[in-house]
Scaffold this motif. Structure first.
Motif, PDB file in Angstrom:
ATOM      1  N   GLU A  84       0.754  -1.113   0.084  1.00 29.10           N
ATOM      2  CA  GLU A  84      -0.049   0.111   0.076  1.00 29.10           C
ATOM      3  C   GLU A  84       0.979   1.228   0.011  1.00 29.10           C
ATOM      4  O   GLU A  84       1.811   1.426   0.913  1.00 29.10           O
ATOM      5  N   LYS A  87      -0.424   7.274   1.919  1.00 31.92           N
ATOM      6  CA  LYS A  87      -1.540   8.365   1.483  1.00 31.92           C
ATOM      7  C   LYS A  87      -1.139   9.515   1.068  1.00 31.92           C
ATOM      8  O   LYS A  87      -1.398  10.309   0.023  1.00 31.92           O
ATOM      9  N   HIS A  88       0.048  10.069   1.583  1.00 27.69           N
ATOM     10  CA  HIS A  88       0.522  11.298   1.464  1.00 27.69           C
ATOM     11  C   HIS A  88       1.374  11.344  -0.083  1.00 27.69           C
ATOM     12  O   HIS A  88       1.608  12.442  -0.563  1.00 27.69           O
ATOM     13  N   GLY A  90       0.079  10.230  -2.736  1.00 30.95           N
ATOM     14  CA  GLY A  90      -1.055  10.746  -3.615  1.00 30.95           C
ATOM     15  C   GLY A  90      -1.462  11.955  -3.588  1.00 30.95           C
ATOM     16  O   GLY A  90      -1.632  12.968  -4.454  1.00 30.95           O
ATOM     17  N   THR A  91      -1.328  12.363  -2.102  1.00 30.51           N
ATOM     18  CA  THR A  91      -1.897  13.831  -1.994  1.00 30.51           C
ATOM     19  C   THR A  91      -0.969  14.754  -2.290  1.00 30.51           C
ATOM     20  O   THR A  91      -1.120  15.941  -3.090  1.00 30.51           O
TER      21      THR A  91
END
Length: 361
Positions: A84, A87-88, A90-91
């Motif tokens: 995975e 998240k950061h 993609g952000t």
């Protein structure tokens, strides 16, 4: 259940499990021999966008890939697991891609960034954030390598493997890159971005452990890139699409060309595959398409030939898959990813089963 119990209970002829990892496989990361690192990133894109969505598109399409691969029918039993992405990643890709667009527009209008302090500050910040990404990718790759896994990278744009190459360089003193692409990617800080997708191979050449870069299928390049090749004094070898096709027109076979390409590589090899190295109908939504290219079967044959050559494949990246209105690009990307995993596994002595042959007469 242990891994063998999972294998015994799994039906590879059925559609992939929707709640499973890539290709619908039922294994955990710990049970899988191959780890795929997705890097959804395209900050410095200057033409077509969408590469940051490539890993998700490949994952979605992978559930429809039949696991009984002709060359590697038991590959699935080894386990392939998609990690995975933080998240950061993609952000930050979205945030800094938006910040990059005014810089690109300013340059395209003929202005100099250094004349605009605020814009220069934004450019410096983008370069800083891109460097941070590469360091984080390197750390994630090394984490899995240190667990005894074979690790591959799935972009994102072609800037994304730099940290991957840096990780490989901590494990291998000397290796080459077999680079399939429409572009040389040897521009120096393209549009001011140190870590541009158009600069990945120039940046890779700054890693001393990379002793040879062998490019295949190239059909677009600038004067600066030609100068980089010439100054490399044989460290960079270029097989343009035009030269390869001319040889074919004059009677040379793809087998002969593949053998010559492979012979020019050092003993250890990492494959870097920009999907736009293929004919555009395989990847109609990729960011910077160029007429010409390789067929899917040509790439597959080259990789198989490399795997059987006695050279050691230490890893690969697959980048620039960009989804469109259909899942075609993701489908092609997923099937190429599966094949390349098989090539890597077989080359490294893993049991992928015997090639399935059919009577044709």
């Amino acid at each position: 259940m242990n891994k063998q119990q999972i294998i015994d209970a799994f039906d590879p002829s059925q559609p992939g499990l929707a709640d499973a990892t890539v290709f619908g496989l039922p294994f955990s990361a710990e049970q899988s021999e191959i780890i795929v690192i997705p890097v959804p990133w395209e900050v410095t894109v200057s033409y077509g966008a969408g590469a940051s969505e490539g890993p998700a598109a490949v994952l979605d399409a992978s559930f429809q890939v039949d696991l009984n691969h002709q060359d590697f029918p038991e590959l699935w039993k080894l386990g392939i697991y998609m990690d995975e992405a933080p998240k950061h990643w993609g952000t930050n890709s979205e945030k800094y891609k938006a910040l990059a667009q005014p810089i690109i527009a300013l340059l395209e209008s003929g202005e100099a960034v250094e004349n605009y302090p605020d814009v220069q500050a934004d450019l410096d910040k983008i370069n800083e954030v891109c460097r941070e990404l590469h360091t984080e990718v390197k750390e994630k790759v090394l984490y899995w390598m240190n667990q005894g896994k074979k690790v591959v990278l799935l972009g994102g744009d072609h800037s994304t493997p730099l940290g991957y190459y840096e990780a490989l360089a901590t494990k291998h003193d000397d290796f080459g890159i077999l680079h399939l692409d429409a572009h040389m990617d040897l521009r120096i800080a393209y549009e001011g971005f140190t870590f541009s997708h158009a600069s990945i191979m120039y940046n890779a050449l700054q890693i001393p452990q990379i002793s040879k870069l062998v490019q295949v299928g190239i059909r677009d390049f600038c004067e600066q890139e030609v100068a980089v090749v010439q100054q490399a004094q044989g460290r960079v070898l270029v097989n343009t699409d035009a030269d390869l096709k001319a040889e074919v027109f004059e009677g040379k076979t793809w087998q002969q060309q593949c053998d010559a390409i492979i012979a020019s590589l050092p003993q250890k090899v990492c494959i870097s595959f920009d999907i736009d190295g293929l004919y555009q109908w395989y990847c109609p939504n990729t960011g910077t398409p160029v007429p010409g290219g390789l067929s899917f079967e040509q790439a597959r044959y080259l990789f198989n030939r490399l795997s059987a050559s006695g050279k050691e494949i230490i890893g690969f990246d697959l980048v620039e898959v960009a989804p469109g209105e259909t899942d075609w690009d993701g489908n092609v990307g997923a099937r190429m990813l599966f094949h390349m995993c098989g090539v890597l596994a077989k080359n490294n002595g893993m049991n992928v089963g015997q090639n399935i042959s059919f009577q044709r007469q």
